[in-house]
Write a protein that holds these residues in place. Structure first.
Motif, PDB file in Angstrom:
ATOM      1  N   MET A   1       0.840  -1.175   0.000  1.00 49.54           N
ATOM      2  CA  MET A   1       0.000   0.000   0.000  1.00 49.54           C
ATOM      3  C   MET A   1       0.891   1.246   0.000  1.00 49.54           C
ATOM      4  N   LEU A   2       0.416   2.282  -0.621  1.00 50.05           N
ATOM      5  CA  LEU A   2       1.177   3.521  -0.716  1.00 50.05           C
ATOM      6  C   LEU A   2       1.067   4.331   0.572  1.00 50.05           C
ATOM      7  N   ASP A   3       2.163   4.985   0.912  1.00 50.95           N
ATOM      8  CA  ASP A   3       2.151   5.882   2.059  1.00 50.95           C
ATOM      9  C   ASP A   3       1.368   7.137   1.711  1.00 50.95           C
ATOM     10  N   ARG A   4       1.007   7.885   2.738  1.00 46.05           N
ATOM     11  CA  ARG A   4       0.267   9.130   2.543  1.00 46.05           C
ATOM     12  C   ARG A   4       1.086  10.122   1.726  1.00 46.05           C
ATOM     13  N   GLU A   5       2.381  10.231   2.027  1.00 46.81           N
ATOM     14  CA  GLU A   5       3.245  11.165   1.314  1.00 46.81           C
ATOM     15  C   GLU A   5       3.368  10.804  -0.161  1.00 46.81           C
ATOM     16  N   GLN A   6       3.518   9.516  -0.454  1.00 47.79           N
ATOM     17  CA  GLN A   6       3.631   9.082  -1.839  1.00 47.79           C
ATOM     18  C   GLN A   6       2.344   9.352  -2.605  1.00 47.79           C
ATOM     19  N   LEU A   7       1.216   9.147  -1.959  1.00 49.13           N
ATOM     20  CA  LEU A   7      -0.066   9.398  -2.598  1.00 49.13           C
ATOM     21  C   LEU A   7      -0.241  10.889  -2.913  1.00 49.13           C
ATOM     22  N   ILE A   8       0.174  11.748  -1.987  1.00 42.90           N
ATOM     23  CA  ILE A   8       0.106  13.196  -2.218  1.00 42.90           C
ATOM     24  C   ILE A   8       0.999  13.586  -3.385  1.00 42.90           C
ATOM     25  N   GLU A   9       2.216  13.050  -3.428  1.00 37.18           N
ATOM     26  CA  GLU A   9       3.138  13.358  -4.523  1.00 37.18           C
ATOM     27  C   GLU A   9       2.582  12.911  -5.872  1.00 37.18           C
ATOM     28  N   ILE A  10       1.969  11.739  -5.910  1.00 38.88           N
ATOM     29  CA  ILE A  10       1.408  11.222  -7.156  1.00 38.88           C
ATOM     30  C   ILE A  10       0.258  12.094  -7.624  1.00 38.88           C
ATOM     31  N   VAL A  11      -0.643  12.448  -6.717  1.00 44.10           N
ATOM     32  CA  VAL A  11      -1.806  13.256  -7.087  1.00 44.10           C
ATOM     33  C   VAL A  11      -1.377  14.629  -7.587  1.00 44.10           C
ATOM     34  N   SER A  15      -1.779  15.836 -11.450  1.00 48.30           N
ATOM     35  CA  SER A  15      -2.584  17.037 -11.667  1.00 48.30           C
ATOM     36  C   SER A  15      -1.808  18.083 -12.465  1.00 48.30           C
TER      37      SER A  15
END
Length: 86
Positions: A1-11, A15
């Motif tokens: 599962m992706l970490d919160r930080e990685q998910l923010i960076e991806i989004v 975008s």
């Protein structure tokens, strides 16, 4: 599962790319001819769009570095004077 930080960076990265592609598509449809050739005004706008994208990603990278910096990582330099006094 992706970490919160990685998910923010991806989004944020995806975008930014979507904004860039949207701007490029808009320029292509507005300044393109029927034969698919871009007019000189459109070419100039496309270059400025690419330059703006570079600045946008630089600002996004700096902002993410500050927002996602975790104090427990030890990346801050609070006591620079005491550490460099050797």
């Amino acid at each position: 599962m992706l970490d919160r930080e990685q998910l923010i960076e991806i989004v944020v990265s995806v975008s930014s790319i979507v904004v860039m592609l949207g701007a490029m598509i808009y320029i292509g449809t507005e300044y393109g001819t029927d034969t698919g050739v871009l007019q000189p005004d459109g070419a100039e706008l496309l270059v400025w769009t690419i330059v703006g994208f570079i600045f946008l990603l630089t600002a996004v990278g700096i902002a993410l570095a500050f927002v996602l910096n975790d104090p427990e990582d030890g990346l801050e330099d609070d006591d620079a004077d005491t550490q460099s006094a050797a």
